[in-house]
Scaffold this active site. Structure first.
Site, short mmCIF file in Angstrom:
data_model
loop_
_atom_site.label_atom_id
_atom_site.label_comp_id
_atom_site.label_asym_id
_atom_site.label_seq_id
_atom_site.Cartn_x
_atom_site.Cartn_y
_atom_site.Cartn_z
N HIS A 107 35.25 57.56 33.59
CA HIS A 107 36.68 57.45 33.30
C HIS A 107 37.39 56.90 34.54
O HIS A 107 37.23 57.45 35.65
CB HIS A 107 37.26 58.82 32.93
N ASP A 143 39.14 63.79 27.33
CA ASP A 143 38.95 63.63 28.78
C ASP A 143 39.17 64.92 29.55
O ASP A 143 39.71 64.93 30.66
CB ASP A 143 39.88 62.54 29.34
N CYS A 708 42.68 16.45 79.53
CA CYS A 708 42.07 17.62 80.17
C CYS A 708 40.93 17.25 81.11
O CYS A 708 40.67 17.94 82.09
CB CYS A 708 41.59 18.60 79.10
#
Length: 903
Positions: A107, A143, A708
């Site tokens: 469930h 349930d 760079c």
């Protein structure tokens, strides 16, 4: 092992059934629902393939009592345990109580809360913070039976029935049901009586009772919509018809939504159709956002297109696409068995298709066209065969996202073309404003004027981008596609970049000051090459097998796997805005990561244009996110963010150290750093003088010195020193300084005003310390940020300009004694940097000796600036660690997992 009867249905029931068989249990019978429209339930279909007895009773009981014939068939199986993983039928108690071990049922809620058939819906509707599932001992259908096992999970703020089911209730529910059977088999199964305190029972959610009550807070409206998403679907009357709302999320009510009003009867105020979706208002004035809408005829659209939902023009199919369409016509016919023929007007859902058929159709498309990555929503939004085929073809062509992508362009007529520039943040596949609508102006260094306003990212924007990248990596399609398909996306992106290369080069030139011809060849050209190179690596990333010592009599297999890291942050500099993006992002994506990238604040425009092209190439939402903004805010937040697992940075050594510290303190991020340089270039007297002059000029003045790996210091053997200086001065005087868009220009403006001022101060320092300024050294007397190409001689080792990088067009020349190779090597290596270096000599033995002794990540011999996408690039010492480019770059974005199996 036990004899088990499986009573249930669906893919969930199928997975439980398969796991129970793997555990060694005997499945004595599968009891499932009858075929629907000639199609068997997945559980029954699989069991029949396995030769297991399958029973398809339409019902088990009549007027509250078991049907004798059905009960008799069941009892004949001799089951010792009934497992009911997903059961929609009412089972009589004489069946539930019959087996020796009883019956257990799954469930999807934490009983006793949310008893009833719509437990997941009500978990979300009530705004529960915790969800989960229960395996309990079956009772009479209310349930209320004793609890055997429970497991819980957090309910996420935007969870829907679908997401929480897929994330937890399905996978963990299958495991939990099998674990419950293990407990029973071991004799350790508890029976915990359900408490009545906290018990709730809610009715079944059906379409009729899913109508939205607008007299609620935004939070309650959000919970109602997501609690009914996808089934049965929360709906309301809009423009005289039922419209169902999907994909709800709460949004910041402080942000002002801009859109077209949509009147909704009963709502506290009109909704707003915005480019993000439909903004709705609660009675508390707070807001939520709905992504998708579905009409009564089954047609689904993105909410953002509510007022233009019928505007799609059809595309003409190629012969290959027509063949694909006929294949899909056959697939539709195999699903819609009750339809005589599939016409262009055939509606998938009106012809009897259900949600499981959507899953099958999506998978069938993937089998036939791997480049067409569908979501279930795509089928819901294109329900007729013609619309479906048009949608698939657009996706295969990469045009699907183009229609959905909303871009607020800044347009300029420049360089004999019209360029269209996005200027917002790019987060989760959308261009969006920064929090609070904050912006800043990006400046054209050629004349110092503003190009446009650009969104200025805030900390909250970083968090949104990282969350999007994390979801895309962990839950999205990106983590599921095949590596070869990932490569196809990168190839497609490279093709789009090539199609737009003149536009990209123009934007790059305007935003960074790069000479257009150089921007076209290098800034953009190498970026395209980089994406194509790494696209080829996507399906070649592999681990290895390792022979290890065996613990006899057992044997072991050990192997390694190369896996993506996850969410990667990339912070790039302003000198090569697009190329630095490509160098890092291409490897990052090829490895399978997602990325949040911060371009330099002064050069954001090619990065956000790249985001547009990536979206048009078909990259899934969240994979690529671009955040223009400040380093102190955006860069710092990325360094500190706990969900970022890797940071790649190119920039100054000072900032690199700070980033490394932040990454260590936050969550020990993997880091790669490409930092400052003071690259030495040694020119021996036996060099090719013409080449040494030409390459020496390039080594210093390439890209205005904003490079760079620029040669930060030239050591020239004393017997050719004066000749060399004379030659380079002559060449410098030939350089044409001017508009970078002029094809005859050699030397454009410096990137930004602060950098220009730094260069002026740098040269003034050199003069004060006693170096000889041969030429240049000052700003050019014209608008913009132009600086004269500069040459210094008589530079001594202790001087500031001999030690520190200028990052500009400044040549620093020093003599060395003839024949003293080791002394010049000592001076060349006497720096904390080690990014690049160079040597010019005709003596191959000398060249090899010097290249071996130079302590730098790259050594150029009789050339300079010769980088290639296949060659690794990175520095030593305080120039950083880690590599861009080449196969080695992939390792920066991969983690290695070792797996050992005993057999």
């Amino acid at each position: 092992m036990m004899r088990i009867a499986v009573i249930g249905q669906s893919v969930f029931g199928l997975e439980v059934y398969k796991e129970l068989r793997k555990e060694g249990h005997t499945i004595v019978g599968v009891f499932t629902i009858p075929d629907k429209d000639g199609k068997a339930d997945p559980l029954g279909a699989e069991a029949e393939k396995d030769g297991v007895n399958v029973f398809k009773f339409p019902r088990w009981r009549l007027k509250g009592k078991g049907i004798p014939e059905v009960v008799k068939v069941y009892k004949a199986t001799g089951a010792e345990l009934n497992v009911m993983p997903f059961c929609s039928q009412f089972i009589p108690m004489e069946v539930i109580d019959h087996p020796a071990h009883g019956s257990i049922i799954y469930h999807p809620s934490l009983l006793p809360r949310h008893r009833g058939a719509s437990a997941i819906n009500w978990t979300l509707i009530h705004g529960d913070k915790k969800g989960g599932f229960t395996v309990f001992w079956a009772d009479d259908g209310l349930d209320t039976g004793p609890i055997l096992l429970q497991r819980e999970c957090d309910v996420e703020p935007d969870d829907t029935v679908n997401t929480i089911y897929k994330r937890f209730l399905f996978p963990e529910g299958v495991k939990g049901t099998v674990d419950a059977v293990r407990l029973i088999a071991a004799g350790n199964s508890p029976k915990i009586v359900q408490p009545e305190e906290g018990a709730t029972y809610e009715g079944i959610q059906k379409k009729d009772n899913a109508k939205i009550d607008w007299n609620q807070s935004a939070q309650a409206l959000h919970n109602w919509i997501r609690g009914n998403d996808k089934v049965p679907g929360a709906w309301a009357e809009v423009d005289g018809q039922k419209v169902t709302f999907y994909g709800s999320s709460l949004v910041d009510s402080g942000a002002t939504a801009i859109g077209q009003p949509l009147e909704i009867p009963g709502a506290s105020q009109p909704g707003l159709v915005t480019k993000a979706g439909l903004v709705l208002f609660g009675n508390d004035g707070k807001t939520l956002l709905v992504k998708n809408l579905q009409f009564e005829d089954g047609k689904m659209i993105t909410a953002a297109r509510y007022f233009s939902s019928g505007s799609n023009a059809s595309v003409e199919l190629t012969e290959e696409e027509k063949a694909f369409a006929e294949q899909m016509r056959g697939v539709w016919k195999s699903i819609l068995t009750n339809v005589d023929a599939i016409e262009d007007s055939t509606d998938f859902f009106k012809s009897g298709a259900a949600s499981m058929d959507v899953v099958r159709l999506v998978e069938e498309v993937k089998l036939r066209a791997s480049g067409c990555q569908l979501q279930n929503e795509d089928v819901y939004m294109n329900t007729t065969f013609q619309d479906f085929i048009q949608m698939c073809v657009r996706k295969l062509r990469g045009e699907d996202d183009e229609e959905e992508l909303v871009v607020d362009y800044v347009e300029k007529n420049i360089n004999n073309m019209t360029i269209r520039m996005p200027h917002q943040l790019f987060i989760n596949g959308e261009f969006v404003d920064a929090e609070g609508g904050k912006t800043y102006k990006t400046i054209n260094p050629t004349d110092g004027t503003a190009i446009c306003d650009v969104s200025l990212a805030q900390a909250s924007d970083v968090d949104r981008a990282v969350a999007a990248a994390k979801e895309a990596f962990e839950e999205g399609e990106w983590g599921k596609i095949n590596p070869r398909d990932r490569g196809r996306l990168l190839y497609k992106l490279a093709d789009l970049m090539e199609e737009h290369q003149e536009e990209l080069a123009t934007i790059e030139s305007m935003d960074s000051g790069a000479v257009y011809t150089l921007a076209l060849k290098t800034h953009v050209g190498m970026s395209i090459q980089t994406f194509r190179y790494f696209a080829g690596w996507c399906d070649k990333i592999q681990g290895c097998t390792i022979p290890i010592n065996q613990a006899r009599p057992n044997r072991n297999l050990t192997f390694t796997k190369k896996e993506p890291i996850g969410v990667c942050a990339i912070v790039i500099p302003w000198n090569y805005p697009l190329m630095m993006l490509a160098w890092k992002t291409a490897a990052c994506l090829a490895a399978g990561n997602t990325v949040v990238l911060k371009p330099a604040q002064v050069t954001p425009l090619t990065a956000v244009k790249f985001a547009e092209l990536a979206a048009r190439a078909g990259f899934p939402k969240g994979v690529i996110n671009i955040l223009p903004g400040s380093g102190t805010l955006v860069g710092q937040r990325l360094s500190d963010h706990p969900d970022v697992r890797k940071l790649g940075f190119t920039g100054s050594t000072e900032i690199g150290k700070h980033i490394m510290k932040s990454c260590a303190i936050s969550n020990v991020k993997k880091v790669s750093l490409e930092l400052g340089g003071k690259s030495p270039l040694i020119i021996f007297s036996d060099c090719d003088m013409d080449k040494a002059v030409r390459m020496g000029m390039s080594a210093v003045f390439f890209n205005k010195g904003e490079n760079c790996i620029a040669a930060g210091r030239l050591f020239v053997e004393e017997n050719i020193h004066d000749q060399y200086v004379k030659r380079v001065v002559e060449e410098v005087k030939k350089l044409k300084i001017g508009d970078p868009l002029d094809r005859s220009t050699d030397h454009g403006p410096q990137n930004h005003k602060a950098h220009l001022d730094k260069l002026v101060e740098y040269c003034q320092t050199g003069v004060r310390e006693g170096a000889t300024l041969v030429c240049g050294g000052k700003q050019v007397a014209r608008p913009g940020f132009f600086f004269e190409p500069t040459i210094f001689t008589d530079v001594q080792d202790h001087m500031f300009i001999a030690i520190e990088e200028s990052f500009g067009p400044v040549m620093i020349l020093s003599k060395f004694k003839s024949g003293d190779v080791d002394e010049v090597l000592r001076r060349a290596n006497a720096t904390e940097y080690g990014l690049a270096s160079g040597v010019f000599t005709r003596d191959i033995s000398k060249a090899l000796y010097v290249s071996e002794k130079l302590n730098a990540g790259t050594v150029f011999v009789n050339t300079y600036n010769k980088t290639d996408v296949a060659a690794p690039f990175g520095g030593f010492k305080q120039s950083g660690f880690g590599k861009d480019l080449g196969q080695e770059a992939l390792n920066e974005y991969l983690k290695t997992k070792a797996v050992t199996i005993e057999y």
